[in-house]
Scaffold this motif. Structure first.
Motif, mmCIF file in Angstrom:
data_model
loop_
_atom_site.group_PDB
_atom_site.id
_atom_site.type_symbol
_atom_site.label_atom_id
_atom_site.label_comp_id
_atom_site.label_asym_id
_atom_site.label_seq_id
_atom_site.Cartn_x
_atom_site.Cartn_y
_atom_site.Cartn_z
ATOM 1 N N GLN A 162 14.746 19.379 49.258
ATOM 2 C CA GLN A 162 15.868 18.677 49.947
ATOM 3 C C GLN A 162 16.877 19.738 49.780
ATOM 4 O OE1 GLN A 162 17.566 15.196 47.349
ATOM 5 N NE2 GLN A 162 18.374 14.502 49.281
ATOM 6 N N VAL A 163 17.507 19.744 50.982
ATOM 7 C CA VAL A 163 18.742 20.560 51.101
ATOM 8 C C VAL A 163 19.955 19.604 50.766
ATOM 9 C CG1 VAL A 163 20.125 21.708 52.870
ATOM 10 C CG2 VAL A 163 17.643 21.915 52.744
ATOM 11 N N SER A 164 20.885 20.189 50.073
ATOM 12 C CA SER A 164 22.010 19.361 49.915
ATOM 13 C C SER A 164 22.770 18.726 51.196
ATOM 14 C CB SER A 164 23.166 20.348 49.131
ATOM 15 O OG SER A 164 24.476 19.642 48.964
ATOM 16 N N GLY A 165 23.129 17.423 50.997
ATOM 17 C CA GLY A 165 23.406 16.746 51.969
ATOM 18 C C GLY A 165 22.595 16.169 53.281
ATOM 19 N N GLN A 166 21.192 16.701 52.663
ATOM 20 C CA GLN A 166 20.065 16.116 53.851
ATOM 21 C C GLN A 166 19.035 15.228 53.125
ATOM 22 O OE1 GLN A 166 18.577 19.292 56.074
ATOM 23 N NE2 GLN A 166 20.524 20.351 56.298
ATOM 24 N N GLU A 167 18.212 14.462 53.711
ATOM 25 C CA GLU A 167 17.370 13.567 53.196
ATOM 26 C C GLU A 167 16.353 14.733 52.538
ATOM 27 O OE1 GLU A 167 18.051 9.712 55.925
ATOM 28 O OE2 GLU A 167 16.081 10.902 56.090
ATOM 29 N N ARG A 168 15.502 14.009 51.683
ATOM 30 C CA ARG A 168 14.407 14.581 51.032
ATOM 31 C C ARG A 168 13.361 14.612 52.322
ATOM 32 N NH1 ARG A 168 13.559 12.243 45.178
ATOM 33 N NH2 ARG A 168 15.359 13.334 44.060
ATOM 34 N N GLU A 169 12.568 15.716 52.270
ATOM 35 C CA GLU A 169 11.636 16.091 53.310
ATOM 36 C C GLU A 169 10.075 16.281 52.462
ATOM 37 O OE1 GLU A 169 10.734 18.582 57.037
ATOM 38 O OE2 GLU A 169 11.457 19.757 55.266
ATOM 39 N N ASN A 205 6.302 7.800 42.525
ATOM 40 C CA ASN A 205 7.075 6.984 41.719
ATOM 41 C C ASN A 205 7.577 7.859 40.553
ATOM 42 O OD1 ASN A 205 4.411 6.925 41.120
ATOM 43 N ND2 ASN A 205 4.628 5.166 39.925
ATOM 44 N N PHE A 206 7.011 8.977 40.420
ATOM 45 C CA PHE A 206 7.668 9.966 39.213
ATOM 46 C C PHE A 206 7.903 11.380 39.848
ATOM 47 C CE2 PHE A 206 6.722 7.094 35.889
ATOM 48 C CZ PHE A 206 5.691 6.574 36.225
ATOM 49 N N TRP A 207 9.245 11.770 39.458
ATOM 50 C CA TRP A 207 9.523 13.108 40.011
ATOM 51 C C TRP A 207 10.066 14.013 38.823
ATOM 52 C CZ3 TRP A 207 10.828 13.556 45.397
ATOM 53 C CH2 TRP A 207 10.331 12.558 46.170
ATOM 54 N N GLY A 208 10.164 15.322 39.252
ATOM 55 C CA GLY A 208 10.418 16.574 38.326
ATOM 56 C C GLY A 208 12.004 16.591 38.533
ATOM 57 N N GLN A 209 12.461 17.737 37.906
ATOM 58 C CA GLN A 209 14.097 17.829 37.909
ATOM 59 C C GLN A 209 14.303 18.671 39.088
ATOM 60 O OE1 GLN A 209 16.664 16.456 36.112
ATOM 61 N NE2 GLN A 209 14.751 15.071 35.586
ATOM 62 N N GLY A 210 13.281 19.588 39.404
ATOM 63 C CA GLY A 210 13.323 20.342 40.751
ATOM 64 C C GLY A 210 13.604 21.882 40.306
ATOM 65 N N THR A 211 13.281 22.715 41.216
ATOM 66 C CA THR A 211 13.522 24.101 41.229
ATOM 67 C C THR A 211 13.900 24.544 42.620
ATOM 68 O OG1 THR A 211 12.200 26.379 40.509
ATOM 69 C CG2 THR A 211 11.050 24.760 41.784
ATOM 70 N N GLN A 212 14.806 25.487 42.361
ATOM 71 C CA GLN A 212 15.524 25.898 43.442
ATOM 72 C C GLN A 212 15.118 27.172 43.985
ATOM 73 O OE1 GLN A 212 18.283 24.711 45.061
ATOM 74 N NE2 GLN A 212 18.143 26.470 46.832
ATOM 75 N N VAL A 213 14.707 27.003 45.379
ATOM 76 C CA VAL A 213 13.836 28.195 46.438
ATOM 77 C C VAL A 213 15.064 28.687 47.287
ATOM 78 C CG1 VAL A 213 12.268 28.788 47.909
ATOM 79 C CG2 VAL A 213 11.663 27.427 45.789
ATOM 80 N N THR A 214 15.539 29.995 47.243
ATOM 81 C CA THR A 214 16.331 30.469 47.993
ATOM 82 C C THR A 214 15.714 31.592 48.810
ATOM 83 O OG1 THR A 214 18.370 29.862 46.346
ATOM 84 C CG2 THR A 214 18.705 31.518 48.438
ATOM 85 N N THR A 225 14.770 27.400 52.387
ATOM 86 C CA THR A 225 15.707 27.195 51.175
ATOM 87 C C THR A 225 16.089 25.917 50.946
ATOM 88 O OG1 THR A 225 16.692 29.406 51.738
ATOM 89 C CG2 THR A 225 18.099 27.811 50.397
ATOM 90 N N ALA A 226 15.936 25.438 49.591
ATOM 91 C CA ALA A 226 16.091 24.044 49.279
ATOM 92 C C ALA A 226 15.536 23.943 47.945
ATOM 93 C CB ALA A 226 15.025 22.951 50.126
ATOM 94 N N MET A 227 16.188 22.684 47.229
ATOM 95 C CA MET A 227 15.331 22.432 45.839
ATOM 96 C C MET A 227 14.031 21.654 46.217
ATOM 97 S SD MET A 227 16.113 22.346 42.524
ATOM 98 C CE MET A 227 18.129 22.113 42.525
#
Length: 123
Positions: free
Chosen positions: A39-46, A112-121, A90-92
């Motif tokens: 997910q990119v900030s302000g955009q939908e999850r992909e 139905n279960f998600w992690g907290q995310g890791t940023q890739v830049t 680039t996204a979380m």
């Protein structure tokens, strides 16, 4: 109590590689859909990539041939090898698990279960 913990994100130059890992504390790991969603900030999850209980994989078209998803049922882990990275990658990045019957792993609503995310830049 289900827990998904991602690691391996960071900053990399275009053309470089990163390997994301997800350690899953989930009793039904072997039978679960496992996916990587970004997910990119302000955009939908992909949905980026998924792997089902039989090891069948699926990828969004934009990463085919560059990203590889894999799982290790003995380690309750799933991985995303990302090669030839591009700035648009680039996204979380989130690791997700789907444990409900009747969903295909390439569907976002399978999870139905998600992690907290890791940023890739990628620059």
């Amino acid at each position: 109590h289900v827990q998904l913990v991602e690691s391996g994100g960071g900053s990399v130059q275009a053309g470089g590689s990163l390997r994301l890992s997800c350690a899953a504390r989930i009793g039904t790991f072997r039978s679960a859909c496992m996916g990587w969603i970004r997910q990119v900030s302000g955009q939908e999850r992909e949905g980026v990539a998924s792997i089902d209980a039989d090891g069948e994989t699926s990828y969004v078209d934009s990463v085919k041939g560059r990203f590889t998803v894999s799982r290790d049922n003995g380690m309750n882990s799933v991985y995303l090898q990302m090669d030839r990275l591009k700035p648009e990658n680039t996204a979380m990045y989130y690791c997700a698990a789907g444990t409900r019957a009747g969903f295909q792993c390439e569907w976002l609503n399978a999870y139905n279960f998600w992690g907290q995310g890791t940023q890739v830049t990628v620059s």
